[in-house]
Write a protein that holds these residues in place. Structure first.
Motif, PDB file in Angstrom:
ATOM      1  N   ASP A  23     -42.533  10.736 -14.370  1.00  0.00           N
ATOM      2  CA  ASP A  23     -42.593   9.317 -13.990  1.00  0.00           C
ATOM      3  C   ASP A  23     -43.720   8.558 -14.676  1.00  0.00           C
ATOM      4  N   LYS A  24     -44.166   8.995 -15.820  1.00  0.00           N
ATOM      5  CA  LYS A  24     -45.337   8.389 -16.473  1.00  0.00           C
ATOM      6  C   LYS A  24     -45.163   6.887 -16.688  1.00  0.00           C
ATOM      7  N   LEU A  30     -41.573  -1.073 -10.805  1.00  0.00           N
ATOM      8  CA  LEU A  30     -40.461  -0.791  -9.911  1.00  0.00           C
ATOM      9  C   LEU A  30     -40.538  -1.590  -8.625  1.00  0.00           C
ATOM     10  N   ARG A  31     -39.364  -1.886  -8.087  1.00  0.00           N
ATOM     11  CA  ARG A  31     -39.294  -2.505  -6.770  1.00  0.00           C
ATOM     12  C   ARG A  31     -39.589  -1.451  -5.704  1.00  0.00           C
ATOM     13  N   LYS A  32     -39.893  -1.913  -4.503  1.00  0.00           N
ATOM     14  CA  LYS A  32     -40.256  -1.021  -3.398  1.00  0.00           C
ATOM     15  C   LYS A  32     -39.205   0.053  -3.154  1.00  0.00           C
ATOM     16  N   GLN A  33     -37.920  -0.307  -3.203  1.00  0.00           N
ATOM     17  CA  GLN A  33     -36.859   0.662  -2.946  1.00  0.00           C
ATOM     18  C   GLN A  33     -36.885   1.786  -3.971  1.00  0.00           C
ATOM     19  N   TYR A  37     -37.706   5.802  -3.596  1.00  0.00           N
ATOM     20  CA  TYR A  37     -36.821   6.816  -4.160  1.00  0.00           C
ATOM     21  C   TYR A  37     -37.613   7.825  -4.995  1.00  0.00           C
ATOM     22  N   PHE A  38     -38.521   7.347  -5.841  1.00  0.00           N
ATOM     23  CA  PHE A  38     -39.333   8.245  -6.665  1.00  0.00           C
ATOM     24  C   PHE A  38     -40.230   9.135  -5.807  1.00  0.00           C
ATOM     25  N   GLU A  39     -40.743   8.599  -4.709  1.00  0.00           N
ATOM     26  CA  GLU A  39     -41.557   9.406  -3.803  1.00  0.00           C
ATOM     27  C   GLU A  39     -40.715  10.493  -3.142  1.00  0.00           C
ATOM     28  N   THR A  40     -39.508  10.146  -2.728  1.00  0.00           N
ATOM     29  CA  THR A  40     -38.609  11.132  -2.133  1.00  0.00           C
ATOM     30  C   THR A  40     -38.251  12.211  -3.142  1.00  0.00           C
TER      31      THR A  40
END
Length: 58
Positions: A23-24, A30-33, A37-40
């Protein structure tokens, strides 16, 4: 990080490794959504990277 137990430290390491390798620089735009998603996905990566399903290899 000092207040985390060993399991939490490994989980945190795997989570951050996913961000570092895949994810560099992308999160700044990015938007919050998508950030959620990236955190999940980072949590999913950490779980599967650090706790491989050995029963599938048998």
């Amino acid at each position: 990080m000092d207040s985390l137990n060993k399991q939490q430290q490994w989980q945190d390491l795997g989570h951050e490794m996913k961000h570092y390798f895949f994810d560099k620089g992308i999160r700044l735009y990015l938007r919050k959504q998508l950030v959620d998603y990236f955190e999940t996905m980072a949590n999913y990566f950490a779980y599967h990277f650090l706790y491989p399903h050995l029963c599938l290899c048998v």
